[in-house]
Design a protein around this motif. Structure first.
Motif, PDB file in Angstrom:
ATOM      1  N   MET A   1       0.745  -1.055   0.053  1.00 30.11           N
ATOM      2  CA  MET A   1       0.141  -0.090  -0.032  1.00 30.11           C
ATOM      3  C   MET A   1       0.836   1.283   0.049  1.00 30.11           C
ATOM      4  SD  MET A   1      -2.931   1.312  -0.095  1.00 30.11           S
ATOM      5  CE  MET A   1      -4.285   1.292   0.544  1.00 30.11           C
ATOM      6  N   ARG A   2       1.774   1.319   0.966  1.00 34.09           N
ATOM      7  CA  ARG A   2       2.847   2.520   0.576  1.00 34.09           C
ATOM      8  C   ARG A   2       3.287   2.654  -0.634  1.00 34.09           C
ATOM      9  NH1 ARG A   2       7.789   3.358   4.861  1.00 34.09           N
ATOM     10  NH2 ARG A   2       8.742   5.096   3.693  1.00 34.09           N
ATOM     11  N   ASP A   3       3.829   1.640  -1.227  1.00 33.24           N
ATOM     12  CA  ASP A   3       4.301   1.987  -2.603  1.00 33.24           C
ATOM     13  C   ASP A   3       3.338   2.540  -3.553  1.00 33.24           C
ATOM     14  OD1 ASP A   3       6.949   0.812  -1.627  1.00 33.24           O
ATOM     15  OD2 ASP A   3       6.393  -1.080  -2.375  1.00 33.24           O
ATOM     16  N   PHE A   4       2.219   1.961  -3.534  1.00 31.73           N
ATOM     17  CA  PHE A   4       1.059   2.541  -4.361  1.00 31.73           C
ATOM     18  C   PHE A   4       0.714   3.621  -4.016  1.00 31.73           C
ATOM     19  CE2 PHE A   4      -3.403   3.669  -4.647  1.00 31.73           C
ATOM     20  CZ  PHE A   4      -3.579   3.369  -6.107  1.00 31.73           C
ATOM     21  N   LEU A   5       0.819   4.378  -2.705  1.00 37.01           N
ATOM     22  CA  LEU A   5       0.543   5.659  -2.269  1.00 37.01           C
ATOM     23  C   LEU A   5       1.843   6.656  -2.960  1.00 37.01           C
ATOM     24  CD1 LEU A   5      -1.176   5.167   1.190  1.00 37.01           C
ATOM     25  CD2 LEU A   5      -2.239   5.962  -1.067  1.00 37.01           C
ATOM     26  N   HIS A   6       2.838   5.834  -2.777  1.00 36.19           N
ATOM     27  CA  HIS A   6       4.136   6.866  -3.085  1.00 36.19           C
ATOM     28  C   HIS A   6       4.168   6.978  -4.514  1.00 36.19           C
ATOM     29  CE1 HIS A   6       8.167   7.709  -4.079  1.00 36.19           C
ATOM     30  NE2 HIS A   6       8.249   8.213  -2.980  1.00 36.19           N
ATOM     31  N   HIS A   7       3.753   5.864  -5.355  1.00 37.50           N
ATOM     32  CA  HIS A   7       3.592   6.248  -6.695  1.00 37.50           C
ATOM     33  C   HIS A   7       2.592   7.036  -7.214  1.00 37.50           C
ATOM     34  CE1 HIS A   7       3.636   5.313 -11.163  1.00 37.50           C
ATOM     35  NE2 HIS A   7       2.153   4.945 -10.922  1.00 37.50           N
ATOM     36  N   VAL A   8       1.476   6.925  -6.604  1.00 38.69           N
ATOM     37  CA  VAL A   8       0.055   7.870  -7.151  1.00 38.69           C
ATOM     38  C   VAL A   8       0.572   9.295  -6.825  1.00 38.69           C
ATOM     39  CG1 VAL A   8      -2.390   8.409  -6.795  1.00 38.69           C
ATOM     40  CG2 VAL A   8      -1.282   5.940  -7.056  1.00 38.69           C
ATOM     41  N   PHE A   9       1.030   9.584  -5.446  1.00 44.00           N
ATOM     42  CA  PHE A   9       1.005  10.806  -4.809  1.00 44.00           C
ATOM     43  C   PHE A   9       2.324  11.431  -4.933  1.00 44.00           C
ATOM     44  CE2 PHE A   9      -2.703   9.228  -3.012  1.00 44.00           C
ATOM     45  CZ  PHE A   9      -3.818  10.395  -2.923  1.00 44.00           C
ATOM     46  N   ILE A  10       3.350  10.786  -5.266  1.00 41.89           N
ATOM     47  CA  ILE A  10       4.949  11.315  -5.244  1.00 41.89           C
ATOM     48  C   ILE A  10       5.411  11.116  -6.569  1.00 41.89           C
ATOM     49  CG2 ILE A  10       7.087  11.557  -4.395  1.00 41.89           C
ATOM     50  CD1 ILE A  10       4.878  12.277  -2.431  1.00 41.89           C
ATOM     51  N   GLU A  11       5.444   9.995  -7.089  1.00 40.59           N
ATOM     52  CA  GLU A  11       6.289  10.015  -8.401  1.00 40.59           C
ATOM     53  C   GLU A  11       5.633  10.430  -9.648  1.00 40.59           C
ATOM     54  OE1 GLU A  11       6.944   5.409  -8.741  1.00 40.59           O
ATOM     55  OE2 GLU A  11       8.015   5.550  -6.803  1.00 40.59           O
ATOM     56  N   GLN A  12       4.320  10.277  -9.574  1.00 38.54           N
ATOM     57  CA  GLN A  12       3.761  10.688 -11.040  1.00 38.54           C
ATOM     58  C   GLN A  12       3.277  12.249 -10.771  1.00 38.54           C
ATOM     59  OE1 GLN A  12       0.330   8.251 -12.121  1.00 38.54           O
ATOM     60  NE2 GLN A  12      -0.985   9.090 -10.453  1.00 38.54           N
ATOM     61  N   PHE A  13       3.374  13.025  -9.910  1.00 38.03           N
ATOM     62  CA  PHE A  13       3.153  14.142  -9.521  1.00 38.03           C
ATOM     63  C   PHE A  13       3.732  15.038 -10.583  1.00 38.03           C
ATOM     64  CE2 PHE A  13       3.167  18.445  -7.560  1.00 38.03           C
ATOM     65  CZ  PHE A  13       1.688  18.615  -7.259  1.00 38.03           C
ATOM     66  N   ASP A  14       2.905  15.854 -11.396  1.00 40.92           N
ATOM     67  CA  ASP A  14       3.590  16.850 -12.287  1.00 40.92           C
ATOM     68  C   ASP A  14       2.399  17.913 -12.426  1.00 40.92           C
ATOM     69  OD1 ASP A  14       1.381  15.787 -13.669  1.00 40.92           O
ATOM     70  OD2 ASP A  14       2.405  14.619 -14.992  1.00 40.92           O
ATOM     71  N   LEU A  15       2.722  18.842 -13.261  1.00 41.45           N
ATOM     72  CA  LEU A  15       1.701  20.058 -13.543  1.00 41.45           C
ATOM     73  C   LEU A  15       0.241  19.601 -13.923  1.00 41.45           C
ATOM     74  CD1 LEU A  15       3.994  22.729 -15.047  1.00 41.45           C
ATOM     75  CD2 LEU A  15       3.045  22.768 -12.834  1.00 41.45           C
ATOM     76  N   TRP A  16       0.028  18.520 -14.539  1.00 45.32           N
ATOM     77  CA  TRP A  16      -1.092  18.129 -14.848  1.00 45.32           C
ATOM     78  C   TRP A  16      -2.057  17.647 -13.733  1.00 45.32           C
ATOM     79  CZ3 TRP A  16      -3.766  19.142 -19.068  1.00 45.32           C
ATOM     80  CH2 TRP A  16      -2.937  19.260 -20.192  1.00 45.32           C
ATOM     81  N   ILE A  17      -1.463  17.085 -12.723  1.00 45.17           N
ATOM     82  CA  ILE A  17      -1.838  16.657 -11.283  1.00 45.17           C
ATOM     83  C   ILE A  17      -2.168  17.854 -10.692  1.00 45.17           C
ATOM     84  CG2 ILE A  17      -1.600  15.423  -8.995  1.00 45.17           C
ATOM     85  CD1 ILE A  17      -1.844  13.323 -11.303  1.00 45.17           C
ATOM     86  N   VAL A  18      -1.380  19.043 -10.730  1.00 43.69           N
ATOM     87  CA  VAL A  18      -1.786  20.226 -10.164  1.00 43.69           C
ATOM     88  C   VAL A  18      -3.046  20.756 -10.752  1.00 43.69           C
ATOM     89  CG1 VAL A  18      -1.139  22.731  -9.593  1.00 43.69           C
ATOM     90  CG2 VAL A  18       0.860  20.796  -9.447  1.00 43.69           C
ATOM     91  N   LEU A  19      -3.010  20.589 -12.131  1.00 45.14           N
ATOM     92  CA  LEU A  19      -4.294  21.188 -12.710  1.00 45.14           C
ATOM     93  C   LEU A  19      -5.588  20.348 -12.335  1.00 45.14           C
ATOM     94  CD1 LEU A  19      -5.652  23.030 -14.954  1.00 45.14           C
ATOM     95  CD2 LEU A  19      -5.205  21.053 -16.716  1.00 45.14           C
ATOM     96  N   GLY A  20      -5.275  19.058 -12.219  1.00 44.51           N
ATOM     97  CA  GLY A  20      -6.514  18.154 -11.966  1.00 44.51           C
ATOM     98  C   GLY A  20      -6.942  18.591 -10.389  1.00 44.51           C
ATOM     99  N   PHE A  21      -6.132  18.762  -9.597  1.00 46.99           N
ATOM    100  CA  PHE A  21      -6.615  19.480  -8.045  1.00 46.99           C
ATOM    101  C   PHE A  21      -7.223  20.723  -8.106  1.00 46.99           C
ATOM    102  CE2 PHE A  21      -3.292  15.867  -6.273  1.00 46.99           C
ATOM    103  CZ  PHE A  21      -4.289  15.097  -5.841  1.00 46.99           C
ATOM    104  N   PHE A  22      -6.432  21.595  -8.841  1.00 42.57           N
ATOM    105  CA  PHE A  22      -7.047  22.949  -8.992  1.00 42.57           C
ATOM    106  C   PHE A  22      -8.553  22.833  -9.690  1.00 42.57           C
ATOM    107  CE2 PHE A  22      -7.572  26.985 -11.172  1.00 42.57           C
ATOM    108  CZ  PHE A  22      -7.774  27.765 -10.267  1.00 42.57           C
ATOM    109  N   ALA A  23      -8.655  22.102 -10.630  1.00 42.67           N
ATOM    110  CA  ALA A  23      -9.898  22.060 -11.307  1.00 42.67           C
ATOM    111  C   ALA A  23     -11.095  21.333 -10.309  1.00 42.67           C
ATOM    112  CB  ALA A  23      -9.726  21.137 -12.607  1.00 42.67           C
ATOM    113  N   GLN A  24     -10.466  20.159  -9.647  1.00 49.87           N
ATOM    114  CA  GLN A  24     -11.395  19.593  -8.702  1.00 49.87           C
ATOM    115  C   GLN A  24     -11.691  20.566  -7.472  1.00 49.87           C
ATOM    116  OE1 GLN A  24     -12.767  16.626  -9.237  1.00 49.87           O
ATOM    117  NE2 GLN A  24     -14.276  17.458  -7.696  1.00 49.87           N
TER     118      GLN A  24
END
Length: 110
Positions: A1-24
């Motif tokens: 679970m820790r590896d999954f969360l690290h991948h989802v929230f840390i490794e793949q973090f980019d400007l598109w994720i920032v846009l997605g969070f801002f939009a949401q």
């Protein structure tokens, strides 16, 4: 679970994720706006800002969904944009009619 969360929230973090969070966040803010307006009026109301935030947040989420190539998200957000736009058009038309009626009432009798 820790590896999954690290991948989802840390490794793949980019400007598109920032846009997605801002939009949401914008999309979610519309519910707060509607709730506050209803509490102030002590009845259920839907302010223009609700539709404005719906349109802005929905459009940004659609851009994000297109980038992610998520067909479910694309259809869902795309369909909503028509509803939000139509409501803003109806509100603008209502304000235009009210303005015309006000101007008609202001014309003095001759």
């Amino acid at each position: 679970m820790r590896d999954f969360l690290h991948h989802v929230f840390i490794e793949q973090f980019d400007l598109w994720i920032v846009l997605g969070f801002f939009a949401q966040a914008m999309f979610t803010a519309r519910f707060l706006i509607q709730w506050i307006a209803s509490e102030r009026a002590r009845r259920s109301v839907v302010p223009v800002a609700f539709w404005t935030f719906s349109l802005a947040g929905g459009a940004l989420l659609l851009v994000y969904a297109l980038h992610r190539r998520d067909p479910v998200f694309i259809i869902g957000q795309g369909a909503g944009l028509f509803i939000y736009t139509r409501n803003l058009i109806l509100i603008a038309g209502e304000k235009k009619r009210e303005l015309a009626e006000t101007k008609t009432l202001e014309v003095p009798n001759r």
